[in-house]
Design an enzyme around this catalytic site. Sequence first.
Site, short mmCIF file in Angstrom:
data_model
loop_
_atom_site.label_atom_id
_atom_site.label_comp_id
_atom_site.label_asym_id
_atom_site.label_seq_id
_atom_site.Cartn_x
_atom_site.Cartn_y
_atom_site.Cartn_z
N VAL A 113 0.86 -1.18 0.00
CA VAL A 113 0.00 0.00 0.00
C VAL A 113 0.89 1.23 0.00
CG1 VAL A 113 -1.82 1.24 1.21
CG2 VAL A 113 -1.75 -1.26 1.31
N CYS A 114 0.63 2.15 -0.90
CA CYS A 114 1.33 3.43 -0.93
C CYS A 114 2.85 3.20 -1.02
CB CYS A 114 0.93 4.23 0.31
SG CYS A 114 1.38 5.97 0.30
N THR A 115 3.62 3.85 -0.14
CA THR A 115 5.09 3.76 -0.20
C THR A 115 5.64 2.44 0.32
OG1 THR A 115 5.08 5.01 1.88
CG2 THR A 115 5.53 6.24 -0.14
N THR A 133 3.02 3.54 -6.77
CA THR A 133 3.04 3.98 -5.39
C THR A 133 2.32 5.32 -5.35
OG1 THR A 133 4.45 4.39 -3.45
CG2 THR A 133 5.30 5.12 -5.59
#
Length: 328
Positions: A113-115, A133
């Site tokens: 998830v994300c970074t 990302t």
Amino acid sequence: MPSFSAKSRPVVVIVVFPDAKLLDITGPMQVFADAKVCGGEDYEIVLVSAEGGVQLMDTGVEISTEPMERWRDRKLHTLLISGGWGARAAAQDPKLLEDTVLLADQSARIGSVCTGAFVLAAGGLLDGHRAVTHWYSCDDLACQHPNVKVEPDRMFVKDGNVWTSAGVTAGIDMALAMVAEDSGRKVAVRLAQTLVVYMIRPGGQTQFSSALLGQINDASGRFDALHTWIGENLKGDLRVDRLAEQAGMSERNFTRVYRATTGRTPAKTIELFRVAAARDLLEDTALPVATIAQRTGFEDDERLRRAMQRVLGISPKEYRNRFGFGKS
């Protein structure tokens, strides 16, 4: 990666670390936890960290975790890496990376998830894969990990058994898609309805970012004056010969130098400026779409619709419904 038995309770392991973003964890957790209620899998959800114990999230909330090594040599359904401010430091933690690679090898599906994508990439788990990302970090991911094929405007990317998602709430989008893969689309749609979220969110993450204006900007500053003039004359004559005249160059030289400097054609820049202006009007006014199209130089709403689909992946109507005038 190993397969998992349909008879066993599928285990979802979420890796956390200090300063992880809380919603990167709890968003997907809620999706997996509620899947059973909607007729889907009964997931076992486990939170782990490199050493185990209590981890402090970016919100100040403390989360209890198990040591990652406790889950070695066990078949896992899904391994998910959370993101947040702490992800860059986590991507440099040798023990966390070692355990992540080992758990990934035991998992039928891995994701971030994300970074959290930086953790997967640091472990070599994204090499040769398409990935995404948070829009703010896509350039960094591509620069630091050239073997990763970054697709910056995706909400999430599934490449084989490797999944990555854009920022924060995109983890919910990805988790819903995972549930759809496991239990079918009907279950995932019902689940999305109970959570009051989109099953398939319209458009890519560009619509949430400053990337559109970033595409317009000229890092060298050579055409700043021209860009200012374009922004003030969106309804005017913006053919290439007129732009070249404004820039004090021949048409042929202007076209060549402009593309070499900005990486795009003058026509693409005009489209970006007009879409940015239309987006502002959709957000801040109640003007009809046809009027906005005229004010931004598109002439009619169909041309505006096609341009917004190309640039943002979303129609004017959808954009206004999400972000438009009167929305809180």
